[in-house]
Design an enzyme around this catalytic site. Structure first.
Site, PDB file in Angstrom:
ATOM      1  N   ARG A  20       0.868  -1.483   0.181  1.00 55.02           N
ATOM      2  CA  ARG A  20       0.097   0.162  -0.055  1.00 55.02           C
ATOM      3  C   ARG A  20       0.792   1.217  -0.233  1.00 55.02           C
ATOM      4  O   ARG A  20       0.614   2.456  -0.741  1.00 55.02           O
ATOM      5  CB  ARG A  20      -0.933  -0.100   1.242  1.00 55.02           C
ATOM      6  CG  ARG A  20      -2.359   0.047   0.861  1.00 55.02           C
ATOM      7  CD  ARG A  20      -3.103   0.277   1.981  1.00 55.02           C
ATOM      8  NE  ARG A  20      -2.716  -0.609   3.276  1.00 55.02           N
ATOM      9  CZ  ARG A  20      -3.439  -0.926   4.053  1.00 55.02           C
ATOM     10  NH1 ARG A  20      -4.585  -1.102   3.916  1.00 55.02           N
ATOM     11  NH2 ARG A  20      -3.062  -1.393   5.157  1.00 55.02           N
ATOM     12  N   ILE A  45       2.360 -24.069  12.321  1.00 50.82           N
ATOM     13  CA  ILE A  45       2.099 -25.465  12.620  1.00 50.82           C
ATOM     14  C   ILE A  45       1.511 -25.986  11.252  1.00 50.82           C
ATOM     15  O   ILE A  45       0.462 -25.428  10.624  1.00 50.82           O
ATOM     16  CB  ILE A  45       1.189 -25.667  13.626  1.00 50.82           C
ATOM     17  CG1 ILE A  45       1.391 -24.903  15.162  1.00 50.82           C
ATOM     18  CG2 ILE A  45       0.878 -27.181  14.066  1.00 50.82           C
ATOM     19  CD1 ILE A  45       0.367 -24.944  16.039  1.00 50.82           C
ATOM     20  N   LYS A  99     -10.628 -19.990  11.542  1.00 55.47           N
ATOM     21  CA  LYS A  99      -9.625 -21.072  11.426  1.00 55.47           C
ATOM     22  C   LYS A  99     -10.218 -22.400  11.637  1.00 55.47           C
ATOM     23  O   LYS A  99     -10.242 -23.439  11.095  1.00 55.47           O
ATOM     24  CB  LYS A  99      -8.503 -20.962  12.283  1.00 55.47           C
ATOM     25  CG  LYS A  99      -7.692 -19.650  11.991  1.00 55.47           C
ATOM     26  CD  LYS A  99      -6.886 -19.247  13.181  1.00 55.47           C
ATOM     27  CE  LYS A  99      -5.853 -18.102  12.951  1.00 55.47           C
ATOM     28  NZ  LYS A  99      -5.230 -17.229  14.016  1.00 55.47           N
TER      29      LYS A  99
HETATM   30  N1  HSE Z   1      -4.301 -12.570  14.805  1.00 55.69           N
HETATM   31  C1  HSE Z   1      -3.832 -13.839  14.317  1.00 55.69           C
HETATM   32  C2  HSE Z   1      -3.624 -14.511  15.960  1.00 55.69           C
HETATM   33  C3  HSE Z   1      -2.720 -14.019  13.597  1.00 55.69           C
HETATM   34  O1  HSE Z   1      -3.318 -13.876  17.128  1.00 55.69           O
HETATM   35  O2  HSE Z   1      -3.581 -15.730  16.415  1.00 55.69           O
HETATM   36  C4  HSE Z   1      -2.505 -15.249  13.237  1.00 55.69           C
HETATM   37  O3  HSE Z   1      -3.374 -15.693  12.426  1.00 55.69           O
END
Ligand code: HSE
Length: 462
Positions: free
Chosen positions: A69, A160, A229
C-alpha cells in the site's frame, strides 16, 4: 549396525550438481501481494533459505514482483531485485507471474485479486483465513475449473503444518473431534492475565505492537479469527463445505481474574478454544472460553503459541504445537505451500491433494449442530444472598432440569459486599437445558447479576 556408507562430501556434491543442473531450469516467478509482517517474513525466509528451498522444490522460487500500500514504509525485508508497485492487480496480471501469494487480508480486495489470479490460470498461496472460511467454496470451485491450486496452510495456526497433517498425515482416519488454541493474541492475553495479573487492554496493545493481532483486534478477542480457522479445520477434518456463518463464536472479554482463579482452584485452566466434533446429529463448530483440566497438554500452551489436538479413530489423540502468529512462523507455512506447489506444477490436476482433503464431489451434507443442541459440562458462578436456603433453591432448579453437580465452592462475601460467590461445576448437559436452568436461577430473588457460564471440556480421547 546397518548403514549405507555415504561420504558426506560426495553426497552433498551430488546434490549440488543436481541443483546446478536445476539452476538451468528457470526459477518459478512469484508475485507477492502485501509486504507487511508476513510478506516481509516470506521474502526473508525465501532469500535466506534459497538453496535449501530449491533443493527441496527442484527449482528456485523467486519473488519478482510485490505490491504494497505504501512504498515508503520501513520494511523488515530487503526488497532488492523485486519490482514494487502499489497496484496489486498489476502483479496478478503480469504474464511472468506463475504463483500469486495473497497476504493482504480481508475478503474484499483480496477476494477480487485471488479470483482474478485463478481466472488467469495462476496458482495461489494465501494466509487469509477470513477469505477461505467465508468464500473458500466459491474459490475452490473456480480453482478446480481452471486446474489451479489454492494453498492455505498459513491461514490456520501460523507455522504449525496442521492443514497438511489433517489432510494428508491423518488421511487414513475417521476424525472424531478436534480442539485447538488457534488465536495467539487471545492466548497471549489470557496467559499474561493469569501469570502476571496484567490488564486486558495493556496486553492487547503489546500483542498489536508485536504484529500478532488482526487489523481489527476484536476479531482476536471476540473469537472471529479463531472461528475462521476452526471452520477451515472442520471442513478438512470431516469433509464438509466451509460454513463459517454457522459457527458459534464467544469472546474472552468477559473473563475475569476471579474466574481464572476459581478455575485454578478446581484444577482447570481457562483457554479460548475452538472445538469441532462430528456427532450423529451433526458437526459441532464452536469457539468459546473453555475450562480444561490443568493436566492436559493443551492447558499448558501459553503466550502466543497455538496448539491443535486432533482425535482420529485409528491414531487416537495427536497434538500439534507451535507459533501461531508472527512474521517467520507464518512465512514458514507460506513457503512450505510454495514448495509443495512447485513440486507438482506439472502433475495431473486429478492427482493433486484436494483443497478440502476430500474429493470435491464427495463432500458430506451433515449439518452444523445449533449451539442449543451441543452437550458440554459447565462452570457456573453466581452472586447470591448469604443466607439459609439459597443454595438449596439453586440445586433444586438444577436437579429438576436433570443437571448433576460435580463440585461446589462457596466463597465468603468480600468486605464491601453482602453477596457470596457460589461456583459450581456440572456434569454434561445439552445447552438448551442449561439455558432454561440459568434463566430460572437468575429469576430467584436471592441471586444478583447474571450468571457467569463457561463451558468445560475434559478432552478425553473418546
Ligand atoms: N491474529 C492472529 C493470532 C494472527 O493472533 O493468532 C495469526 O492468524
Amino acid at each position: 549396525m546397518n548403514t549405507v556408507p555415504v561420504r558426506p562430501s560426495v553426497a552433498f556434491g551430488i546434490c549440488l550438481k543436481k541443483i546446478e543442473g536445476n539452476a538451468l531450469v528457470e526459477a518459478v516467478k512469484v508475485g507477492l501481494l502485501g509486504l507487511g509482517t508476513v510478506g516481509g517474513g516470506t521474502v526473508n525466509v525465501l532469500k535466506r533459505n534459497a538453496e535449501e528451498i530449491s533443493r527441496r522444490a527442484g527449482r528456485g522460487i523467486q519473488v519478482t514482483h510485490a505490491a504494497a500500500r505504501d512504498l515508503n514504509k520501513p520494511r523488515i525485508c530487503d526488497t532488492d531485485g523485486i519490482t514494487l508497485t502499489t497496484d496489486p492487480m498489476s502483479v496478478v496480471n503480469d504474464p511472468d507471474i506463475q504463483i500469486v501469494i495473497e497476504l493482504i487480508g480481508g475478503d474484499g480486495l483480496a477476494k477480487d485479486l485471488v479470483m482474478a489470479a485463478i481466472e488467469q490460470g495462476k496458482h495461489v498461496v494465501t494466509a487469509n483465513k477470513a477469505l477461505i472460511a467465508k468464500h473458500g467454496n466459491e474459490i475452490f470451485a473456480a480453482a478446480q475449473k481452471k486446474n489451479v491450486m489454492v494453498a492455505f496452510e498459513a491461514a490456520v495456526a501460523g507455522g504449525i503444518p496442521i492443514i497438511k497433517a489433517i489432510r494428508e498425515g491423518l488421511a487414513g482416519n475417521k476424525i472424531q473431534w478436534l480442539a485447538g488454541i488457534i488465536n495467539g493474541t487471545g492466548n497471549f492475553i489470557l496467559t499474561e492475565m493469569r501469570d502476571k495479573g496484567r490488564d486486558f487492554d495493556d496486553v492487547l496493545k503489546e500483542a498489536q505492537e508485536l504484529g500478532y493481532a488482526e487489523a481489527d483486534p476484536t476479531f482476536d478477542v471476540e473469537g472471529i479469527d479463531a472461528a475462521h480457522k476452526l471452520t477451515i479445520l472442520a471442513s478438512i477434518a470431516f469433509g464438509i463445505p466451509l460454513q463459517f456463518d454457522a459457527a458459534y463464536t464467544e469472546g474472552i472479554t468477559k473473563i475475569t481474574r476471579e474466574d481464572v482463579n476459581y478455575a485454578e482452584e478446581l484444577g482447570y485452566r481457562i483457554k479460548h478454544l475452538g472445538v469441532s466434533r462430528c456427532t450423529e446429529k451433526g458437526v459441532e463448530l464452536r469457539v468459546h472460553p473453555t475450562l480444561i483440566p490443568e493436566r492436559r497438554l493443551l492447558a499448558n500452551v501459553d503466550g502466543v503459541m497455538n496448539a491443535v489436538l486432533v482425535n482420529g479413530d485409528a491414531v487416537g489423540p495427536t497434538l500439534y504445537y507451535g507459533a501461531g502468529a508472527g512474521d517467520e512462523p507464518t512465512a514458514s507455512a507460506v513457503v512450505a505451500d510454495l514448495v509443495d506447489m512447485v513440486r507438482v506444477l506439472t502433475s495431473d490436476p486429478e492427482n493433486r491433494v484436494p483443497h478440502l482433503a476430500f474429493q470435491p464431489d464427495a463432500l458430506s451434507d451433515i449439518p452444523i449442530l445449533p449451539m442449543a443442541e451441543v452437550t458440554t459440562a459447565y462452570y457456573l458462578r453466581m452472586q447470591a444472598d448469604d443466607r439459609p436456603g439459597v443454595l438449596a433453591d439453586v440445586t433444586r432448579i438444577l436437579g429438576d432440569a436433570g443437571i448433576s453437580i460435580e463440585a461446589i465452592i462457596q466463597k465468603e462475601p468480600l468486605p464491601d459486599s453482602d453477596n457470596a460467590n457460589i461456583i459450581m461445576l456440572t456434569h454434561r448437559v445439552e445447552e438448551q437445558q442449561m439455558d432454561k436452568a440459568i434463566a430460572s436461577i437468575e429469576a430467584l430473588p436471592a441471586i444478583h447479576n447474571k450468571l457467569t457460564r463457561i463451558r468445560v471440556e475434559s478432552l478425553d480421547a473418546d
